[in-house]
Scaffold this motif. Sequence first.
Motif, PDB file in Angstrom:
ATOM      1  N   ASN A   1       0.828  -1.205   0.000  1.00 57.29           N
ATOM      2  CA  ASN A   1       0.000   0.000   0.000  1.00 57.29           C
ATOM      3  C   ASN A   1       0.866   1.261   0.000  1.00 57.29           C
ATOM      4  OD1 ASN A   1      -2.426  -1.403  -0.086  1.00 57.29           O
ATOM      5  ND2 ASN A   1      -2.672  -1.410   2.131  1.00 57.29           N
ATOM      6  N   ASP A   2       1.949   1.256   0.772  1.00 57.74           N
ATOM      7  CA  ASP A   2       2.862   2.408   0.785  1.00 57.74           C
ATOM      8  C   ASP A   2       3.459   2.640  -0.597  1.00 57.74           C
ATOM      9  OD1 ASP A   2       2.430   2.830   3.502  1.00 57.74           O
ATOM     10  OD2 ASP A   2       4.311   1.874   4.127  1.00 57.74           O
ATOM     11  N   ILE A   3       3.871   1.563  -1.237  1.00 57.75           N
ATOM     12  CA  ILE A   3       4.449   1.667  -2.587  1.00 57.75           C
ATOM     13  C   ILE A   3       3.411   2.221  -3.558  1.00 57.75           C
ATOM     14  CG2 ILE A   3       5.343   0.321  -4.543  1.00 57.75           C
ATOM     15  CD1 ILE A   3       6.492  -1.603  -2.265  1.00 57.75           C
ATOM     16  N   SER A   4       2.183   1.743  -3.445  1.00 57.31           N
ATOM     17  CA  SER A   4       1.139   2.201  -4.374  1.00 57.31           C
ATOM     18  C   SER A   4       0.842   3.683  -4.195  1.00 57.31           C
ATOM     19  CB  SER A   4      -0.134   1.373  -4.208  1.00 57.31           C
ATOM     20  OG  SER A   4      -0.821   1.694  -3.018  1.00 57.31           O
TER      21      SER A   4
ATOM     22  N   GLY B   1       0.583   3.297 -13.291  1.00 60.62           N
ATOM     23  CA  GLY B   1       0.805   3.224 -11.854  1.00 60.62           C
ATOM     24  C   GLY B   1       0.859   1.785 -11.372  1.00 60.62           C
ATOM     25  N   ALA B   2      -0.058   0.950 -11.863  1.00 65.38           N
ATOM     26  CA  ALA B   2      -0.071  -0.463 -11.486  1.00 65.38           C
ATOM     27  C   ALA B   2       1.200  -1.151 -11.969  1.00 65.38           C
ATOM     28  CB  ALA B   2      -1.304  -1.156 -12.057  1.00 65.38           C
ATOM     29  N   THR B   3       1.639  -0.809 -13.164  1.00 66.64           N
ATOM     30  CA  THR B   3       2.883  -1.377 -13.684  1.00 66.64           C
ATOM     31  C   THR B   3       4.067  -0.925 -12.833  1.00 66.64           C
ATOM     32  OG1 THR B   3       2.005  -1.545 -15.918  1.00 66.64           O
ATOM     33  CG2 THR B   3       4.397  -1.508 -15.707  1.00 66.64           C
ATOM     34  N   GLY B   4       4.041   0.319 -12.383  1.00 66.26           N
ATOM     35  CA  GLY B   4       5.101   0.816 -11.511  1.00 66.26           C
ATOM     36  C   GLY B   4       5.164   0.048 -10.205  1.00 66.26           C
ATOM     37  N   VAL B   5       4.003  -0.228  -9.625  1.00 62.92           N
ATOM     38  CA  VAL B   5       3.951  -1.019  -8.388  1.00 62.92           C
ATOM     39  C   VAL B   5       4.516  -2.408  -8.653  1.00 62.92           C
ATOM     40  CG1 VAL B   5       2.431  -2.096  -6.680  1.00 62.92           C
ATOM     41  CG2 VAL B   5       2.011   0.265  -7.402  1.00 62.92           C
ATOM     42  N   ALA B   6       4.043  -3.049  -9.728  1.00 61.72           N
ATOM     43  CA  ALA B   6       4.500  -4.402 -10.059  1.00 61.72           C
ATOM     44  C   ALA B   6       6.006  -4.433 -10.288  1.00 61.72           C
ATOM     45  CB  ALA B   6       3.758  -4.922 -11.291  1.00 61.72           C
ATOM     46  N   ASP B   7       6.516  -3.464 -11.028  1.00 59.83           N
ATOM     47  CA  ASP B   7       7.957  -3.409 -11.296  1.00 59.83           C
ATOM     48  C   ASP B   7       8.753  -3.243 -10.005  1.00 59.83           C
ATOM     49  OD1 ASP B   7       7.489  -3.703 -14.001  1.00 59.83           O
ATOM     50  OD2 ASP B   7       7.780  -1.566 -14.468  1.00 59.83           O
ATOM     51  N   HIS B   8       8.253  -2.395  -9.116  1.00 61.31           N
ATOM     52  CA  HIS B   8       8.949  -2.204  -7.842  1.00 61.31           C
ATOM     53  C   HIS B   8       8.980  -3.508  -7.045  1.00 61.31           C
ATOM     54  CE1 HIS B   8      10.345   0.125  -4.345  1.00 61.31           C
ATOM     55  NE2 HIS B   8       9.718  -0.822  -3.675  1.00 61.31           N
ATOM     56  N   LEU B   9       7.842  -4.179  -6.962  1.00 56.79           N
ATOM     57  CA  LEU B   9       7.787  -5.448  -6.226  1.00 56.79           C
ATOM     58  C   LEU B   9       8.710  -6.482  -6.862  1.00 56.79           C
ATOM     59  CD1 LEU B   9       3.933  -5.721  -5.551  1.00 56.79           C
ATOM     60  CD2 LEU B   9       5.718  -4.800  -4.043  1.00 56.79           C
ATOM     61  N   LYS B  10       8.743  -6.527  -8.168  1.00 59.01           N
ATOM     62  CA  LYS B  10       9.588  -7.500  -8.879  1.00 59.01           C
ATOM     63  C   LYS B  10      11.070  -7.211  -8.630  1.00 59.01           C
ATOM     64  CE  LYS B  10      10.141 -10.791 -11.930  1.00 59.01           C
ATOM     65  NZ  LYS B  10       9.872 -12.155 -11.552  1.00 59.01           N
ATOM     66  N   ARG B  11      11.436  -5.943  -8.614  1.00 61.22           N
ATOM     67  CA  ARG B  11      12.850  -5.574  -8.478  1.00 61.22           C
ATOM     68  C   ARG B  11      13.362  -5.643  -7.042  1.00 61.22           C
ATOM     69  NH1 ARG B  11      13.583   0.037 -11.200  1.00 61.22           N
ATOM     70  NH2 ARG B  11      15.677  -0.273 -10.410  1.00 61.22           N
TER      71      ARG B  11
ATOM     72  N   LEU C   1      -4.923   0.489  -6.031  1.00 58.44           N
ATOM     73  CA  LEU C   1      -3.750   0.496  -6.913  1.00 58.44           C
ATOM     74  C   LEU C   1      -2.755  -0.599  -6.513  1.00 58.44           C
ATOM     75  CD1 LEU C   1      -2.458   1.751  -9.370  1.00 58.44           C
ATOM     76  CD2 LEU C   1      -1.337   3.403  -7.860  1.00 58.44           C
ATOM     77  N   ALA C   2      -2.629  -0.860  -5.220  1.00 63.23           N
ATOM     78  CA  ALA C   2      -1.755  -1.947  -4.767  1.00 63.23           C
ATOM     79  C   ALA C   2      -2.273  -3.273  -5.304  1.00 63.23           C
ATOM     80  CB  ALA C   2      -1.672  -1.975  -3.246  1.00 63.23           C
ATOM     81  N   ARG C   3      -3.588  -3.471  -5.244  1.00 65.95           N
ATOM     82  CA  ARG C   3      -4.198  -4.698  -5.762  1.00 65.95           C
ATOM     83  C   ARG C   3      -3.902  -4.851  -7.250  1.00 65.95           C
ATOM     84  NH1 ARG C   3      -8.290  -8.198  -4.471  1.00 65.95           N
ATOM     85  NH2 ARG C   3      -8.699  -7.071  -2.545  1.00 65.95           N
ATOM     86  N   LYS C   4      -4.085  -3.773  -8.007  1.00 61.41           N
ATOM     87  CA  LYS C   4      -3.804  -3.831  -9.446  1.00 61.41           C
ATOM     88  C   LYS C   4      -2.334  -4.137  -9.712  1.00 61.41           C
ATOM     89  CE  LYS C   4      -7.518  -0.749 -10.848  1.00 61.41           C
ATOM     90  NZ  LYS C   4      -7.869   0.565 -11.352  1.00 61.41           N
ATOM     91  N   GLY C   5      -1.465  -3.556  -8.908  1.00 65.14           N
ATOM     92  CA  GLY C   5      -0.035  -3.823  -9.060  1.00 65.14           C
ATOM     93  C   GLY C   5       0.315  -5.269  -8.770  1.00 65.14           C
ATOM     94  N   VAL C   6      -0.275  -5.824  -7.723  1.00 64.64           N
ATOM     95  CA  VAL C   6      -0.019  -7.231  -7.392  1.00 64.64           C
ATOM     96  C   VAL C   6      -0.607  -8.136  -8.475  1.00 64.64           C
ATOM     97  CG1 VAL C   6      -0.441  -9.078  -5.715  1.00 64.64           C
ATOM     98  CG2 VAL C   6       0.153  -6.784  -4.909  1.00 64.64           C
ATOM     99  N   GLU C   7      -1.784  -7.788  -8.977  1.00 67.98           N
ATOM    100  CA  GLU C   7      -2.357  -8.565 -10.091  1.00 67.98           C
ATOM    101  C   GLU C   7      -1.414  -8.543 -11.292  1.00 67.98           C
ATOM    102  OE1 GLU C   7      -6.117  -6.584 -10.597  1.00 67.98           O
ATOM    103  OE2 GLU C   7      -7.081  -7.785  -9.029  1.00 67.98           O
ATOM    104  N   ARG C   8      -0.862  -7.382 -11.589  1.00 69.54           N
ATOM    105  CA  ARG C   8       0.090  -7.251 -12.710  1.00 69.54           C
ATOM    106  C   ARG C   8       1.342  -8.084 -12.443  1.00 69.54           C
ATOM    107  NH1 ARG C   8       1.576  -7.572 -17.302  1.00 69.54           N
ATOM    108  NH2 ARG C   8       3.090  -6.132 -18.137  1.00 69.54           N
TER     109      ARG C   8
END
Length: 77
Positions: A11-14, A26-36, A60-67
């Motif tokens: 949630n903080d990242i999102s 934004g969702a892609t940014g969250v996903a990329d951060h989590l991946k990296r 947005l965190a949910r969308k990022g994790v889904e991505r």
Amino acid sequence: MNIERLVAMANDISRYFESDPDQAAGATGVADHLKRFWEPGMRKQMAAHLAAGGEGLEPLARKGVERLVEIDSKLHA
């Protein structure tokens, strides 16, 4: 790691990426951060949490994790 802590971190990242007017970017940014920056075990825990309903994840965190799950599934297909 404690799932509540992982949810809070996601949630903080999102919140950082919420300023992007393009929610898909934004969702892609969250996903990329989590991946990296997250260890594979942390990502697996979060994917399992999402599969169980994703309680506590902000939109947005949910969308990022889904991505992230999409990205990981393509890599392991």
